[in-house]
Design an enzyme around this catalytic site. Structure first.
Site, PDB file in Angstrom:
ATOM      1  N   LYS A 164     -29.617  21.300 -12.503  1.00  0.00           N
ATOM      2  CA  LYS A 164     -28.521  20.613 -13.214  1.00  0.00           C
ATOM      3  C   LYS A 164     -28.465  19.139 -12.824  1.00  0.00           C
ATOM      4  O   LYS A 164     -28.366  18.266 -13.676  1.00  0.00           O
ATOM      5  CB  LYS A 164     -27.194  21.302 -12.848  1.00  0.00           C
ATOM      6  CG  LYS A 164     -25.956  20.505 -13.229  1.00  0.00           C
ATOM      7  CD  LYS A 164     -24.683  21.265 -12.948  1.00  0.00           C
ATOM      8  CE  LYS A 164     -24.100  21.060 -11.580  1.00  0.00           C
ATOM      9  NZ  LYS A 164     -23.366  19.803 -11.396  1.00  0.00           N
ATOM     10  N   ASN A 165     -28.526  18.867 -11.536  1.00  0.00           N
ATOM     11  CA  ASN A 165     -28.328  17.488 -11.082  1.00  0.00           C
ATOM     12  C   ASN A 165     -29.534  16.580 -11.354  1.00  0.00           C
ATOM     13  O   ASN A 165     -29.468  15.379 -11.123  1.00  0.00           O
ATOM     14  CB  ASN A 165     -27.964  17.455  -9.590  1.00  0.00           C
ATOM     15  CG  ASN A 165     -26.558  17.975  -9.354  1.00  0.00           C
ATOM     16  OD1 ASN A 165     -25.813  18.204 -10.299  1.00  0.00           O
ATOM     17  ND2 ASN A 165     -26.204  18.174  -8.091  1.00  0.00           N
ATOM     18  N   CYS A 195     -11.548  15.285  -8.237  1.00  0.00           N
ATOM     19  CA  CYS A 195     -11.888  16.650  -8.633  1.00  0.00           C
ATOM     20  C   CYS A 195     -11.463  17.600  -7.529  1.00  0.00           C
ATOM     21  O   CYS A 195     -10.794  17.206  -6.584  1.00  0.00           O
ATOM     22  CB  CYS A 195     -13.377  16.764  -8.925  1.00  0.00           C
ATOM     23  SG  CYS A 195     -14.362  16.745  -7.425  1.00  0.00           S
ATOM     24  N   ASP A 207     -23.587  20.575  -1.154  1.00  0.00           N
ATOM     25  CA  ASP A 207     -23.450  21.627  -2.165  1.00  0.00           C
ATOM     26  C   ASP A 207     -23.867  23.003  -1.633  1.00  0.00           C
ATOM     27  O   ASP A 207     -23.502  24.026  -2.215  1.00  0.00           O
ATOM     28  CB  ASP A 207     -24.297  21.296  -3.409  1.00  0.00           C
ATOM     29  CG  ASP A 207     -23.684  20.183  -4.234  1.00  0.00           C
ATOM     30  OD1 ASP A 207     -22.549  19.766  -3.935  1.00  0.00           O
ATOM     31  OD2 ASP A 207     -24.342  19.714  -5.191  1.00  0.00           O
ATOM     32  N   ARG A 255     -20.734  26.274 -14.846  1.00  0.00           N
ATOM     33  CA  ARG A 255     -21.100  24.853 -14.894  1.00  0.00           C
ATOM     34  C   ARG A 255     -22.447  24.625 -14.209  1.00  0.00           C
ATOM     35  O   ARG A 255     -23.134  23.654 -14.508  1.00  0.00           O
ATOM     36  CB  ARG A 255     -20.039  24.003 -14.184  1.00  0.00           C
ATOM     37  CG  ARG A 255     -18.802  23.740 -15.021  1.00  0.00           C
ATOM     38  CD  ARG A 255     -17.881  22.756 -14.324  1.00  0.00           C
ATOM     39  NE  ARG A 255     -18.646  21.729 -13.676  1.00  0.00           N
ATOM     40  CZ  ARG A 255     -18.494  21.322 -12.412  1.00  0.00           C
ATOM     41  NH1 ARG A 255     -17.562  21.854 -11.661  1.00  0.00           N
ATOM     42  NH2 ARG A 255     -19.251  20.387 -11.912  1.00  0.00           N
TER      43      ARG A 255
HETATM   44  C1  UD1 Z   1     -24.019  14.185  -6.589  1.00  0.00           C
HETATM   45  C2  UD1 Z   1     -24.175  15.577  -7.146  1.00  0.00           C
HETATM   46  C3  UD1 Z   1     -23.215  16.532  -6.443  1.00  0.00           C
HETATM   47  C4  UD1 Z   1     -23.399  16.451  -4.949  1.00  0.00           C
HETATM   48  C5  UD1 Z   1     -23.325  15.007  -4.470  1.00  0.00           C
HETATM   49  C6  UD1 Z   1     -23.660  14.840  -2.987  1.00  0.00           C
HETATM   50  C7  UD1 Z   1     -24.835  15.164  -9.441  1.00  0.00           C
HETATM   51  C8  UD1 Z   1     -24.480  15.282 -10.895  1.00  0.00           C
HETATM   52  N1  UD1 Z   1     -23.895  15.556  -8.567  1.00  0.00           N
HETATM   53  O1  UD1 Z   1     -22.676  13.765  -6.885  1.00  0.00           O
HETATM   54  O2  UD1 Z   1     -23.487  17.858  -6.886  1.00  0.00           O
HETATM   55  O3  UD1 Z   1     -22.350  17.179  -4.334  1.00  0.00           O
HETATM   56  O4  UD1 Z   1     -24.252  14.199  -5.196  1.00  0.00           O
HETATM   57  O5  UD1 Z   1     -24.927  15.319  -2.705  1.00  0.00           O
HETATM   58  O6  UD1 Z   1     -25.935  14.794  -9.089  1.00  0.00           O
HETATM   59  N2  UD1 Z   1     -18.639   7.659  -3.029  1.00  0.00           N
HETATM   60  C9  UD1 Z   1     -17.836   6.537  -2.920  1.00  0.00           C
HETATM   61  N3  UD1 Z   1     -17.889   5.601  -3.910  1.00  0.00           N
HETATM   62  C10 UD1 Z   1     -18.710   5.731  -4.987  1.00  0.00           C
HETATM   63  C11 UD1 Z   1     -19.539   6.882  -5.097  1.00  0.00           C
HETATM   64  C12 UD1 Z   1     -19.478   7.832  -4.094  1.00  0.00           C
HETATM   65  O7  UD1 Z   1     -17.080   6.399  -1.976  1.00  0.00           O
HETATM   66  O8  UD1 Z   1     -18.715   4.834  -5.856  1.00  0.00           O
HETATM   67  C13 UD1 Z   1     -18.585   8.719  -1.985  1.00  0.00           C
HETATM   68  C14 UD1 Z   1     -18.100  10.062  -2.536  1.00  0.00           C
HETATM   69  O9  UD1 Z   1     -16.683  10.125  -2.538  1.00  0.00           O
HETATM   70  C15 UD1 Z   1     -18.711  11.014  -1.555  1.00  0.00           C
HETATM   71  C16 UD1 Z   1     -20.049  10.364  -1.205  1.00  0.00           C
HETATM   72  O10 UD1 Z   1     -19.921   8.996  -1.582  1.00  0.00           O
HETATM   73  O11 UD1 Z   1     -17.919  11.088  -0.396  1.00  0.00           O
HETATM   74  C17 UD1 Z   1     -21.258  10.959  -1.868  1.00  0.00           C
HETATM   75  O12 UD1 Z   1     -21.072  11.011  -3.242  1.00  0.00           O
HETATM   76  P1  UD1 Z   1     -22.272  10.830  -4.269  1.00  0.00           P
HETATM   77  O13 UD1 Z   1     -23.580  10.910  -3.549  1.00  0.00           O
HETATM   78  O14 UD1 Z   1     -22.010   9.633  -5.090  1.00  0.00           O
HETATM   79  O15 UD1 Z   1     -22.121  12.124  -5.160  1.00  0.00           O
HETATM   80  P2  UD1 Z   1     -22.250  12.242  -6.717  1.00  0.00           P
HETATM   81  O16 UD1 Z   1     -23.340  11.375  -7.231  1.00  0.00           O
HETATM   82  O17 UD1 Z   1     -20.894  12.104  -7.324  1.00  0.00           O
END
Ligand code: UD1
Length: 417
Positions: free
Chosen positions: A22-23, A116, A305, A397
């Site tokens: 999915k990711n 979320c 995850d 999902r």
């Molecule tokens: C992706 C995955 C999700 C997984 C996560 C971490 C997808 C669609 N989803 O989510 O399944 O759980 O990686 O491996 O690929 N953060 C900030 N600011 C930002 C962006 C992120 O503070 O602008 C923080 C988030 O709150 C979190 C951390 O960074 O604590 C990691 O998040 P991130 O790696 O961005 O996860 P996603 O890309 O949302």
């Protein structure tokens, strides 16, 4: 709304194929709008989040057709650069369209994805990367309007690695003039997968999988084909289920090096693991012992995850299992539901301590989120009696035909819609 009925106590035996990731699929589908072309994808999983992304693509003016796990996206007719709030709400990762639309149209309009079940999900890193490339971003009342007449290559240094922000930066940088260097980039296998796809599309990208990704623009191809990589979290789920219920399971089409930390913890628990290229086999007597502390972090650390899955596998493991969640603030909500089955879990802030119990007993529960729901299914499979899991659609999902897949392995699982 669906209810999962899981009757525990059966060993899991047999061989199943792991679905596409999915990711990896979602950002690649977003990337398909970067240039007017036809994209053929294979091994696309049948998931609710993929369906939502198809609706987004069609809303933008793309033609999308599907045949089983094959999908064709024709983005030549793209006519809008706006994603309605109703679709943004359904799918947080639709924020990846920001970079892709900005690159293609010089403009992107969408609403803030918001928090979320796992806690706050800020997108400040996504926005600062796009600003560094020359985009102007207006935020008002939860709406985002990004514009850039011309994107310019830049040095982007992230304070922490973020998967989504790295992907957004890579996509926008494809349309930028000159070189973009993304430092402290996320190193997840899905980032390497996006690089593979972007290269086919004609992008000059390198470094994915390391902390520094370099993008030097692209010359667009007319037609690209790509096969989506296997899902490392689904593979981890099936192995955690077999580890705690006991069994002998082979996963075909899995890529063990993508989830070696999970395999390592499972082998510390006493499972016998045989890794091959594109398959992995796990044997477990179901009588596990606690692994060393499981500490989540950005790749190559233990994936957040897979934390709920591993925790569920350790509920009956002899001794005390410790879990430290370093990625999301609120990722232990599902543990309260596990306690209904008789699990002993104490959580404090980012730490959960599991004291192994001799037996779990089936009970009515509620899925709190995608992986939390999968954790309840894992626990139910090793509990005595029947566990009912009320699920607002979280599990579908991320898991394709999960009940069927588990039944193929001999589990007693029914899903009622
Ligand atoms: C992706 C995955 C999700 C997984 C996560 C971490 C997808 C669609 N989803 O989510 O399944 O759980 O990686 O491996 O690929 N953060 C900030 N600011 C930002 C962006 C992120 O503070 O602008 C923080 C988030 O709150 C979190 C951390 O960074 O604590 C990691 O998040 P991130 O790696 O961005 O996860 P996603 O890309 O949302």
């Amino acid at each position: 709304m669906s209810v999962w009925h899981v009757t525990g106590g059966r060993r899991l035996e047999g061989s199943v194929t792991v679905q596409g990731a999915k990711n990896a699929a979602l950002p690649i589908m977003a990337a398909s709008v970067l240039a007017p072309c036809e994209t053929e994808l294979l091994n696309v999983p049948l998931l609710k989040d993929v369906d939502t992304t198809v609706r987004i693509l069609r809303g933008l003016g793309c033609a999308v057709s599907r045949d089983g796990d094959a999908m064709t996206i024709d983005s030549r007719g793209l006519s809008r650069a706006e994603i309605p709030h109703s679709l943004m709400r359904e799918l947080r990762s639709s924020v990846i369209f920001l970079g892709a639309l900005l690159a293609r149209c010089g403009e992107a309009r969408l609403s803030m994805p918001g928090g979320c079940e796992l806690g706050p999900r800020p997108i400040d890193l996504h926005l600062s990367a796009l600003r560094a490339l020359g985009a102007s971003i207006e935020e008002s009342g939860g709406d985002l309007v990004c514009r850039a007449e011309k994107l310019k290559g830049a040095q982007i240094a992230f304070p922490m690695p973020s998967v989504g922000a790295t992907e957004n930066a890579m996509l926008a940088a494809c349309a930028a003039e000159g070189e973009t260097v993304i430092m402290n980039a996320a190193r997840e296998p899905e980032i390497e997968e996006l690089q593979l796809f972007l290269r086919q599309l004609g992008a000059d990208v390198s470094g994915a999988g390391t902390p520094t990704v370099t993008v030097r623009g692209f010359t667009s191809a007319k037609r690209v084909g790509h096969r989506i990589m296997p899902d490392r979290i689904v593979a981890s789920t099936l192995l955690c289920a077999a580890a705690s219920a006991g069994g002998d399971v082979e996963l075909r089409g899995a890529e063990p090096r993508h989830f070696s930390t999970v395999l390592h913890s499972l082998s510390e628990c006493g499972c016998d693991i045989i890794e091959r290229r594109l398959s992995v086999r796990l044997r477990s007597g179901g009588n596990l012992r606690a692994p060393r502390p499981v500490i989540t972090g950005p790749y190559p650390a233990f994936p957040t995850d897979a934390q709920p899955l591993m925790l569920a596998a350790c509920l009956r493991a002899a001794g005390t299992s410790v879990f430290v969640e370093n990625v999301f603030q609120n990722r232990f909500r599902f543990t309260e539901e596990l306690c209904r089955l008789g699990a002993r879990i104490h959580t404090e802030g980012r730490v959960a301590v599991v004291t192994g119990v001799p037996a779990l007993y089936g009970a009515p529960t509620v899925a709190t989120d995608l992986r939390g729901g999968a954790a309840l299914i894992i626990a139910g499979l090793s509990a005595e009696g029947r566990t009912d899991i009320l699920d607002e659609g979280h599990v579908s999902r991320g898991y394709e035909l999960f009940d069927e897949r588990l039944r193929e392995l001999g589990a007693e699982v029914m899903r009622e819609d």
